[in-house]
Design an enzyme around this catalytic site. Structure first.
Site, PDB file in Angstrom:
ATOM      1  N   GLY B  17       0.951  -1.356  -0.064  1.00  0.00           N
ATOM      2  CA  GLY B  17       0.073  -0.074  -0.008  1.00  0.00           C
ATOM      3  C   GLY B  17       0.865   1.130  -0.045  1.00  0.00           C
ATOM      4  O   GLY B  17       0.578   2.232  -0.691  1.00  0.00           O
ATOM      5  N   THR B  18       2.145   1.209   0.848  1.00  0.00           N
ATOM      6  CA  THR B  18       2.868   2.522   1.000  1.00  0.00           C
ATOM      7  C   THR B  18       3.476   2.515  -0.425  1.00  0.00           C
ATOM      8  O   THR B  18       3.696   3.945  -0.893  1.00  0.00           O
ATOM      9  CB  THR B  18       3.786   2.165   2.012  1.00  0.00           C
ATOM     10  N   GLY B 136       4.792 -10.300  -8.869  1.00  0.00           N
ATOM     11  CA  GLY B 136       5.058  -8.768  -8.655  1.00  0.00           C
ATOM     12  C   GLY B 136       5.006  -7.725  -9.818  1.00  0.00           C
ATOM     13  O   GLY B 136       4.116  -7.719 -10.333  1.00  0.00           O
ATOM     14  N   LYS B 207      -0.197 -18.655  -7.580  1.00  0.00           N
ATOM     15  CA  LYS B 207       0.134 -17.943  -8.716  1.00  0.00           C
ATOM     16  C   LYS B 207       0.148 -19.029  -9.894  1.00  0.00           C
ATOM     17  O   LYS B 207      -0.232 -18.515 -11.070  1.00  0.00           O
ATOM     18  CB  LYS B 207       1.766 -17.390  -8.683  1.00  0.00           C
TER      19      LYS B 207
END
Lengths: 432, 432
Positions: B17-18, B136, B207
């Site tokens: 989130g950051t 990612g 995944k």
């Protein structure tokens, strides 16, 4: 329920065109479920109707008259795989102005006239897609334009010419010389009859111009790319590179720096540890660096009938989705900046060079002194061979302005103790 | 001209989130030119308001009340980075039903409930994107869903867990044992306090389920994936693998065969020549094979604050384009087939095994005879160490049904001449 059909026309039925024909056939049964409609090739434009008729099951769709396609309002997608600037450019512009969406694999055209074509597409709310123009089957345009848009991309490094990568791989793995490796590439069909565009780096330069434009949001054309080919690379250079833990690859390098865009294609020493070093044979790869994604690499077949068709049909299917959702033209030109392109002499590079010099006391000092005068620092100097009267020196420099380095070279060449400078090859990346 | 703003809400302000917050800030100045509008984070949902306030410049946008976001009709995009199944699933379903587009990085959720969420998105004409849920920062979902749709994809092989790849790299390059490498990974922050999901292959399994579903157009959930972790791999296995020209990697393998989908995650021997073999440290890569594209590979950072945020913001920007062109929901669920999932015992694999056996005449013959009885052919057999009373045998089998192999193992284990079977590891790829 009636089947939803979207009509397309194919311009050209050479290797890539035949690939597109085959891949569309292979997908026919599943298209409607996959993308919501079936793509039907309604027309194929060819020069020689008779020759083309032998290649397909429905010779009645062949035409040698562009107007038949342009004026057919039922055709929504034009797939251009003729290559070359004209008449491809005229046909594409006419198709876009007629409200037809266009897919092309034409790197020459996109690298030199991409901006104009994208503007024309936007003005007519059409899609103009060209995934196949860079690195064949490897998805790279869509990743750059969509997946990685959250990044400030600072570097794109590509092995984007399969012919030269095949040649360099043979020179590396089998100690072949350039001429022999080129002959083998020609024999195996990896090199064209006139291999100039490949071995001189022009083909790679076009792909770098396209990728740099997208990655840095500022127009870069082929004319901006400094290109150098691989014709002067010898198996000795490759052996010496190996001693330094490197391989030699034809690299396209594009960088977005504070002082402008650097973009060039040239043979370079690459550390064996870098992911690009193990991209061999006719494979291509594009290495990307961004502020968020860090390093990423895309690897695959950079050419060939079916891999190129894979990219083209991916674009065609995306257009079908856009047509069904009435949103053609949603991905437009993203060159909203006008960044300067740096002159080659202002770019900083590291260099590898081989010098034959007299084997007399003070020679090293003299050479080092000339380099020092032009702010060229020596990172590594190795004496390779000692003959009766001369020695072979291998020098690797630190990062230096290319202009300074070339000024130093001019002086070195005239020194009495220097017999010849047999190689000058750039080195990729920072000193370790 | 008034600036076009699209409001988004962020659910969660942990590491990812950051990262999203930072990347959106980094892009703020260019967004309008890049994608046609500026994305404004109007609300951030957190549990602990005070702790979160320290992380951002505008603490007034923090809330701990989901309803404030759900009921705010000016919010068009919800970015879910809380992780876990609940309350993430409820929030996402509620957001979609309220007509909000959703981006998530939540692999647990997508791998188990992806179908339901995509159906809900389609019913409400919303985008539901999850590029960050797999590998990612590496663009892989969009390439599979769009660029490669012209293919019948037959295989997806992934190194999609950075923690285990880091551990195996340390074991390979520095001869560490598993426990020490895990301890190092934990110390460096590559492994979580509870590393179970990583080292047992569950994370990679999620995944693989997501990628297999997209690649094969048929739903595969995490529950369908056979997983085996790396806890039993020793540095000795890795050394022996090297003698065979292989490295050991935790591979997710998904195959679309005539008799159904095979999907599993397990440590495997991979030839050093394969591009996946040089994917080291915490890097991830996904290798794809299709009938048109042939081989392709996608490489990069599989985790981390900014790489994951890169993928999320790419999705957010794509949604912005869809909102501006009124075509949200254009890329939907593509699981239009219902293919069977094969049982693990029906899958064919090659195996590497180490056996400690008595060093007496006839032992090899006895072992070979048991294997032969179960149709296990031996491709390679090497006697590694001879001690006083026993010898260590390394056997590599040809392709064999897993069920047969395991039946043979049960018999081997009970043989008097067999002291122990110390390793059984699958081998990736065909015999060379």
């Amino acid at each position: 329920m009636s089947k939803k059909v979207i009509n397309a026309a194919l311009l050209g039925l050479g290797t890539v065109g035949t690939g597109v024909y085959k891949v569309l056939k292979n997908q026919e049964a599943e298209m409607e479920k996959k993308i919501g409609a079936t793509v039907k090739l309604k027309k194929i434009l060819v020069r020689n109707l008779k020759k083309a008729a032998a290649k397909i099951a429905e010779p009645e769709i062949l035409t040698n008259n562009w107007k038949e396609i342009l004026e057919d309002e039922s055709i929504d997608i034009v797939i251009e795989v003729m290559g070359g600037i004209e008449p491809a450019k005229t046909y594409i512009m006419e198709a876009l102005k007629a409200g037809k969406n266009v897919v092309t694999a034409n790197k020459d055209l996109v690298a030199s006239h991409g901006g104009e074509l994208l503007d024309c597409a936007a003005a007519n709310q059409c899609d103009f897609l060209f995934e196949a123009a860079v690195a064949g089957g490897i998805p790279i345009i869509r990743p750059l334009k969509q997946c990685l848009t959250g990044n400030h991309l600072s570097e794109i490094v590509g092995i984007v010419n399969g012919t030269t990568n095949f040649i360099l791989t043979k020179m590396t793995q089998e100690n072949m010389e350039f001429a022999d490796a080129l002959a083998l590439a020609t024999k195996l069909g990896y090199a064209e009859a006139d291999p100039t565009a490949d071995i001189q780096g022009y083909d790679a330069g076009r792909k770098m111009a396209i990728m740099a434009s997208i990655a840095f949001n500022s127009r870069v054309t082929f004319e901006n790319v400094a290109t150098e080919g691989i014709t002067r690379i010898s198996s000795k250079d490759i052996r010496y590179a190996r001693d330094l833990g490197c391989v030699i690859k034809l690299l396209g390098v594009a960088r977005n720096t504070d002082t402008g865009i650097e973009v060039s294609v040239q043979p370079m020493l690459v550390s064996e540890k870098h992911p690009l070093a193990s991209v061999n044979d006719s494979f291509n790869a594009v290495f990307v660096h961004g502020d968020a994604v860090d390093d990423a690499m895309f690897y695959g077949r950079g050419a060939g009938e079916l891999p190129t068709a894979s990219a083209i049909v991916g674009d065609v299917f995306d257009i079908v989705r856009d047509i069904l959702f009435s949103c053609t033209g949603r991905i437009r030109c993203t060159c909203y900046k006008t960044l300067p392109i740096k002159n080659q002499e202002d770019i900083e590079s590291r260099f590898f060079m081989r010098i034959h010099a007299s084997d007399t006391p003070g020679v090293l000092a003299a050479i080092a002194s000339v380099l020092g005068k032009y702010e060229v620092s020596i990172a590594q100097m190795i004496q390779k061979h000692k003959h009766e009267e001369w020695a072979e020196l291998v020098i690797v420099t630190s990062r230096v302005k290319e202009g300074n380095f070339h000024d130093a070279l001019l002086v070195l060449e005239k020194m009495e103790v220097v017999q010849k400078i047999s190689s000058v090859i750039r080195v990729y990346g920072e000193e370790e």
